[in-house]
Write a protein that holds these residues in place. Sequence first.
Motif, PDB file in Angstrom:
ATOM      1  N   ALA A   1       0.843  -1.207   0.000  1.00 35.63           N
ATOM      2  CA  ALA A   1       0.000   0.000   0.000  1.00 35.63           C
ATOM      3  C   ALA A   1       0.875   1.252   0.000  1.00 35.63           C
ATOM      4  N   THR A   2       1.945   1.231   0.777  1.00 33.70           N
ATOM      5  CA  THR A   2       2.887   2.360   0.812  1.00 33.70           C
ATOM      6  C   THR A   2       3.573   2.521  -0.537  1.00 33.70           C
ATOM      7  N   LEU A   3       4.017   1.416  -1.121  1.00 35.67           N
ATOM      8  CA  LEU A   3       4.697   1.450  -2.418  1.00 35.67           C
ATOM      9  C   LEU A   3       3.753   1.916  -3.525  1.00 35.67           C
ATOM     10  N   ASN A   4       2.499   1.489  -3.443  1.00 34.67           N
ATOM     11  CA  ASN A   4       1.496   1.871  -4.432  1.00 34.67           C
ATOM     12  C   ASN A   4       1.186   3.368  -4.333  1.00 34.67           C
ATOM     13  N   LYS A   5       1.015   3.849  -3.115  1.00 33.17           N
ATOM     14  CA  LYS A   5       0.719   5.275  -2.899  1.00 33.17           C
ATOM     15  C   LYS A   5       1.848   6.163  -3.426  1.00 33.17           C
ATOM     16  N   ALA A   6       3.087   5.688  -3.305  1.00 30.46           N
ATOM     17  CA  ALA A   6       4.242   6.452  -3.782  1.00 30.46           C
ATOM     18  C   ALA A   6       4.434   6.330  -5.292  1.00 30.46           C
ATOM     19  N   GLY A   7       3.664   5.457  -5.942  1.00 30.62           N
ATOM     20  CA  GLY A   7       3.782   5.285  -7.386  1.00 30.62           C
ATOM     21  C   GLY A   7       4.896   4.339  -7.805  1.00 30.62           C
ATOM     22  N   TYR A   8       5.434   3.573  -6.873  1.00 27.90           N
ATOM     23  CA  TYR A   8       6.501   2.617  -7.197  1.00 27.90           C
ATOM     24  C   TYR A   8       5.952   1.359  -7.853  1.00 27.90           C
ATOM     25  N   VAL A   9       4.704   1.023  -7.500  1.00 25.78           N
ATOM     26  CA  VAL A   9       4.042  -0.135  -8.091  1.00 25.78           C
ATOM     27  C   VAL A   9       2.665   0.291  -8.572  1.00 25.78           C
TER      28      VAL A   9
END
Length: 144
Positions: free
Chosen positions: A47-55
């Motif tokens: 969820a953190t990675l998704n929010k940052a646009g990494y995934v």
Amino acid sequence: MKISTKGRYALRLMLDLAMNNTGEPVRIKDIAARQEISDKYLEQIIATLNKAGYVKSIRGPQGGYRLTRDPEKYTVGMILRLTEGSLAPVPCLDDEINSCGRQDSCVTLRLWQMLNTAIADIVDKVTLADLMEWHEEISGNYVI
């Protein structure tokens, strides 16, 4: 400086996505099984990675996650700073400007700055592509 399980697992998760990039989304359940990490914990990290646009999240029965960039565009430092925050060895180096009242007389400040620079030099240089190559070397699948 000590990297928490969140930071270590985020790095493993991102590496798993990079190594299993077939064009199809990768399911958290599959990553959890390969990495032997709780899928609930990975869901929090993703969820953190998704929010940052990494995934990128792909919904639906064939859904999952995939990287939004090529592996060589992600550094270890990017991933660790996102999940861990500052990697500075002491709090006075957390911010861009050191506001410590003792900085003019602190004998150890130079040491902490050198250590901070050394850490940054390594984590900001190594990419997911490098980690993929290292994995191939130790797994025996590396071809020169």
